[in-house]
Design an enzyme around this catalytic site. Structure first.
Site, PDB file in Angstrom:
ATOM      1  CG  ASP A 211      -1.429   2.086   6.743  1.00  0.00           C
ATOM      2  OD1 ASP A 211      -1.680   1.930   5.537  1.00  0.00           O
ATOM      3  OD2 ASP A 211      -1.511   3.178   7.320  1.00  0.00           O
TER       4      ASP A 211
ATOM      5  CG  ASP B 178      -4.257  -1.489   3.029  1.00  0.00           C
ATOM      6  OD1 ASP B 178      -4.539  -1.363   1.823  1.00  0.00           O
ATOM      7  OD2 ASP B 178      -3.598  -0.645   3.668  1.00  0.00           O
TER       8      ASP B 178
ATOM      9  CG  ASP C 215      -1.702   1.228   1.407  1.00  0.00           C
ATOM     10  OD1 ASP C 215      -2.308   1.664   0.415  1.00  0.00           O
ATOM     11  OD2 ASP C 215      -1.703   1.786   2.524  1.00  0.00           O
TER      12      ASP C 215
END
Length: 636
Positions: A529, A533, A336
Site C-alpha cells: 500500500d 512498495d 507488506d
C-alpha cells in the site's frame, strides 16, 4: 434494447413473416402453386431485408482487401445455397444468423450496462456555499482545500476529510460492501460514496481528476486495452482459421467432383454431372456456415469483460484481462505489513529509558517528524497532542530505511530504528516489547525509545487460511519493521514465512528470490500500500494495491486494486479469475469441438444447412450465455 437492436429486431420479424409461408409453399406443405421466378423473387425479399448489412460488410471487406471474416462466410454460403435452388435454407441461414447477432449484441450490451451502472459513481457537480446559498459547480473547478457540502442522497464528488456533520455512507460502488459506513468530523471520505443521512461539510484533499471515483472509472475503461493470452490466441486463431476454412470449402466444392468425374467411382449416386457438382457445392456452403468462428471470437473477450465487471462489483479493480489470467495461476503471495496485514493505525503505547519527561521526549519526536505523512509520524503527533509549530524545525533529512534527522530549537534530533543509532555511533538500549521501536537521540546523546503498536486487521488471519484453501502454497511477509514485531504478526495471522528489517531495495531482492522458487506456470503476487512498495508491485507477476488508504504510487504501479483494503478480497479475486478462465476454456473446447464434428459431417454429406445453423448460431448463443456467468461472482 437500443435503437440499432430494435431496428434489427423489426427486420427479423418482417423477414420471418415473409419467410415462413414462402417456405411452407416451396416445400408443398401448403398447396399453393407459384411460378419458379415468383418464388425466387419472393424469397429474395426477406433475404435482402434481413441480410443487406451482412452483404454490404462483406463487399466492403473485399474492397478493402480484408476478405476473410464471418460476413464473407455467411454471404458466400447463403448466395451459394440460393444459386443451387436451396432458397429456404439460404434465407433461413441469414435469418437465424441475424437472430444470433441480435442476441449477442443484447448480451454484450447487458454486460456493458452492468459495468456502466457500477461505474456511474463520478458525480456531475459539487456544492459550494456562496453567500449562504449552495451553488452547483463543475467538480473539475474545485481546488484542493475547498469546503464542499454534500446533502443526503448525493454522491461525494471529491476525496476529502469531514469538517462538519455526521452521516452514514453507502460505499457499495467502491468496495462492494453493503454495510453503511459511519463518518464524523476528522474522518477521510472517498468520492463515489453516497451520503445517506446527514449533511456533510467536507474539505477536499485531491483534485477531481485524481479522486478515487475518477481513478476507478479510468481503470475500468482502460482494462480492455490489456488483452490476455487467451484473447491474443483467439485473435491470431481467427486470422488464420477463416482463410483456412474458406480454402478448405473451395477444395471441398471442386476436388471431389473432379475425382468422381474422372474416375467414375461413386457417380452412380448422381443423376447427372450437374447434380454431382450441385451436391458438393452445397456441402461446401454448409461447411462455410458451420465454420463461422463467431462463438469463439465473441465469447472469449466477453468472458473477460464480464469477469472484470463482476470483480469491480465486489470492490476488486482489475486493470486488464491479462492480469485476470495471471492471477488465476498465483501460488505464492508476498505481503507488506503496515496497512496491508495490519491496519496502519499506530498508537504510542510506552516510553522507555528516557532521562527526559515522557511528554518532552514526545515533543521532540513529533516536531522532528512534523513534515512526514507516514502513519508512525502521525501517531507521534497525535500522542504529543498539541499544536506543532513547524517554524521551530529546520534541516530535516529523511534517511531511507533508517529514520529522520532534524534541528528542533537549534538542537539535533535523530529519531529512527536501531540502524540509525548504529550509523551515528549512539549506544542504544534494545526493547523487548512487541511493536515498532523508535529510538531518539538528542545532540548525539541517547534519550530512550518510544514503543508504537499497530493492530492486525480483522480479516488477515482468515485471509491466510482462505488463501491456503484455494491452493496458495506460500504466504510471506516483507517488512522493514523489527524482527520481533514481524515474528509476532506472522505467528498471529498464520503466515508461512517472513523477512524483517528490510529496506525498499531489499524487498525487491526478496521478491526476486521468491520468483526463482516459482516453477512451471506458478505466479507470485505482491500486496502492498505504500510508496516504497511501488517497485515491488511492478516487479511481481501480479501487483495488488490497497486502494482506500494506499498511496497513489502503489495504486498506479499495481495491476489489481482492492477498494476496501480487505485482504480477504485477494481470495475473492483469485476465485473470480479462476471462474473466468474456466468459462473461457469451456467455451473454447465446446465451440471448437462442436464445429469440428459438424464440419466432418458436412464434408461427408450428413450435415445439412439446418444442422449448420445449429452449429453456428446455437453454439454462439450458448457460448455467450456461458460467458455472462462471469458477471455473477458475489457468492463464490
Amino acid at each position: 434494447m437500443n435503437k440499432k437492436q430494435r431496428t434489427l429486431l423489426i427486420r427479423i420479424i418482417i423477414s420471418a413473416i415473409f419467410f415462413v409461408p414462402l417456405y411452407l409453399i416451396s416445400e408443398d406443405i401448403v398447396p399453393i402453386e407459384l411460378p419458379q421466378p415468383a418464388i425466387i423473387v419472393l424469397f429474395l425479399i426477406p433475404y435482402l431485408l434481413v441480410g443487406y448489412d451482412i452483404l454490404r460488410k462483406a463487399f466492403k471487406g473485399i474492397m478493402n482487401k480484408q476478405v476473410f471474416d464471418e460476413n464473407f462466410l455467411m454471404t458466400i454460403a447463403t448466395i451459394g445455397a440460393i444459386v443451387l435452388g436451396e432458397y429456404g435454407e439460404g434465407v433461413a441461414v441469414m435469418l437465424l444468423y441475424q437472430v444470433g447477432e441480435l442476441f449477442q449484441s443484447y448480451a454484450i450490451g447487458k454486460s456493458r450496462r452492468n459495468i456502466t451502472e457500477l461505474m456511474d459513481i463520478r458525480p456531475d457537480y459539487a456544492n459550494i456555499e456562496v453567500d449562504g446559498q449552495l451553488e452547483q459547480v463543475d467538480p473539475d473547478e474545485v481546488e484542493i482545500g475547498t469546503i464542499i457540502v454534500v446533502n443526503p442522497g448525493e454522491k461525494i464528488p471529491i476525496d476529502g476529510v469531514v469538517e462538519e456533520g455526521n452521516s452514514s455512507l453507502n460505499t457499495a460502488a467502491l468496495t462492494g460492501e453493503s454495510k453503511p459506513r459511519e463518518v464524523e468530523p476528522g474522518d477521510e471520505v472517498l468520492s463515489g460514496s453516497v451520503n445517506m443521512t446527514g449533511v456533510l461539510k467536507i474539505k477536499t484533499i485531491t483534485e477531481f481528476g485524481e479522486s478515487t471515483a475518477s481513478k476507478i472509472v479510468d481503470l475500468v475503461e482502460n482494462a480492455a486495452s490489456r488483452k490476455s493470452k487467451s484473447e491474443n490466441f483467439i485473435s491470431k486463431f481467427a486470422k488464420y482459421y477463416t482463410p483456412l476454412v474458406c480454402y478448405a470449402a473451395l477444395a471441398l466444392a471442386i476436388i471431389p467432383p473432379l475425382v468422381i468425374t474422372f474416375t467414375g467411382f461413386g457417380m452412380e449416386a448422381y443423376e447427372s454431372s450437374l447434380a454431382l457438382w450441385g451436391d458438393w457445392v452445397l456441402r461446401a456452403c454448409t461447411f462455410l456456415v458451420i465454420s463461422c468462428p463467431c462463438a469463439v471470437v465473441i465469447s472469449i473477450p466477453l468472458s473477460f469483460f464480464a469477469g472484470i465487471g463482476g470483480a469491480s462489483n465486489q470492490g476488486v479493480l482489475v486493470k486488464g484481462s491479462n492480469y485476470l489470467e495471471t492471477l488465476s495461476q498465483v501460488k505464492v503471495v508476498a505481503f507488506d505489513k503496515t496497512g496491508t496485514i495490519t491496519k496502519g493505525n499506530f498508537e504510542v503505547t510506552a516510553v522507555h529509558h528516557s532521562p527526559l519527561d515522557d511528554h518532552q521526549l514526545l515533543e521532540y519526536a513529533a516536531l522532528a517528524e512534523c513534515h512526514s505523512s507516514h502513519p508512525i509520524s502521525r501517531s507521534l503527533q497525535v500522542a504529543y497532542g498539541k499544536y506543532i509549530d513547524q517554524t521551530r524545525v529546520s534541516d530535516v533529512k529523511e534517511i531511507s530505511g533508517h529514520g529522520i534527522t532534524a534541528k528542533v530549537d537549534g538542537r539535533t534530533v535523530e529519531i529512527g530504528n536501531e540502524k540509525l543509532m548504529k550509523s551515528i555511533g549512539v549506544e542504544y538500549k534494545p526493547c523487548h516489547h512487541a511493536g515498532t521501536i523508535i529510538h531518539v537521540a538528542l545532540d548525539k546523546e541517547y534519550c530512550g525509545h518510544i514503543v508504537i503498536s499497530d493492530q492486525i486487521k480483522e480479516n488477515s488471519k482468515e485471509a491466510m487460511a482462505a488463501l491456503r484453501s484455494v491452493g496458495v502454497r506460500k504466504t510471506v511477509m516483507l517488512t522493514g519493521d523489527a524482527k520481533s514485531v514481524a515474528e509476532k504478526v506472522a505467528s498471529e495471522v498464520g503466515l508461512t514465512d517472513y523477512r524483517a528489517e528490510l529496506l525498499p531495495a531489499d524487498k525487491v531482492d526478496c521478491v526476486e528470490g521468491l520468483l526463482k522458487e516459482c516453477t512451471g506456470n506458478d505466479r507470485l503476487a505482491f500486496v502492498g500500500d505504500g510508496i516504497n512498495d511501488a517497485p515491488v508491485l511492478s516487479r511481481a507477476d501480479i501487483g495488488i494495491a490497497m486502494g482506500a488508504l494506499g498511496s497513489d504510487a502503489a495504486i498506479e504501479a499495481a495491476d489489481i486494486v482492492l477498494m476496501d483494503d480487505d485482504p480477504l478480497k485477494i481470495v475473492k479475486a483469485i476465485k473470480i479469475s479462476r471462474k473466468c478462465l474456466g468459462i473461457v476454456k469451456q467455451n473454447i473446447g465446446f465451440a471448437l469441438g462442436i464445429k469440428i464434428v459438424c464440419l466432418a459431417l458436412a464434408a461427408i454429406g450428413i450435415a445439412n444447412m439446418w444442422i449448420a445453423i445449429i452449429a453456428d448460431v446455437g453454439v454462439m448463443i450458448l457460448a455467450v450465455l456461458n460467458a455472462i456467468r462471469c458477471l455473477f461472482v458475489k457468492n463464490i
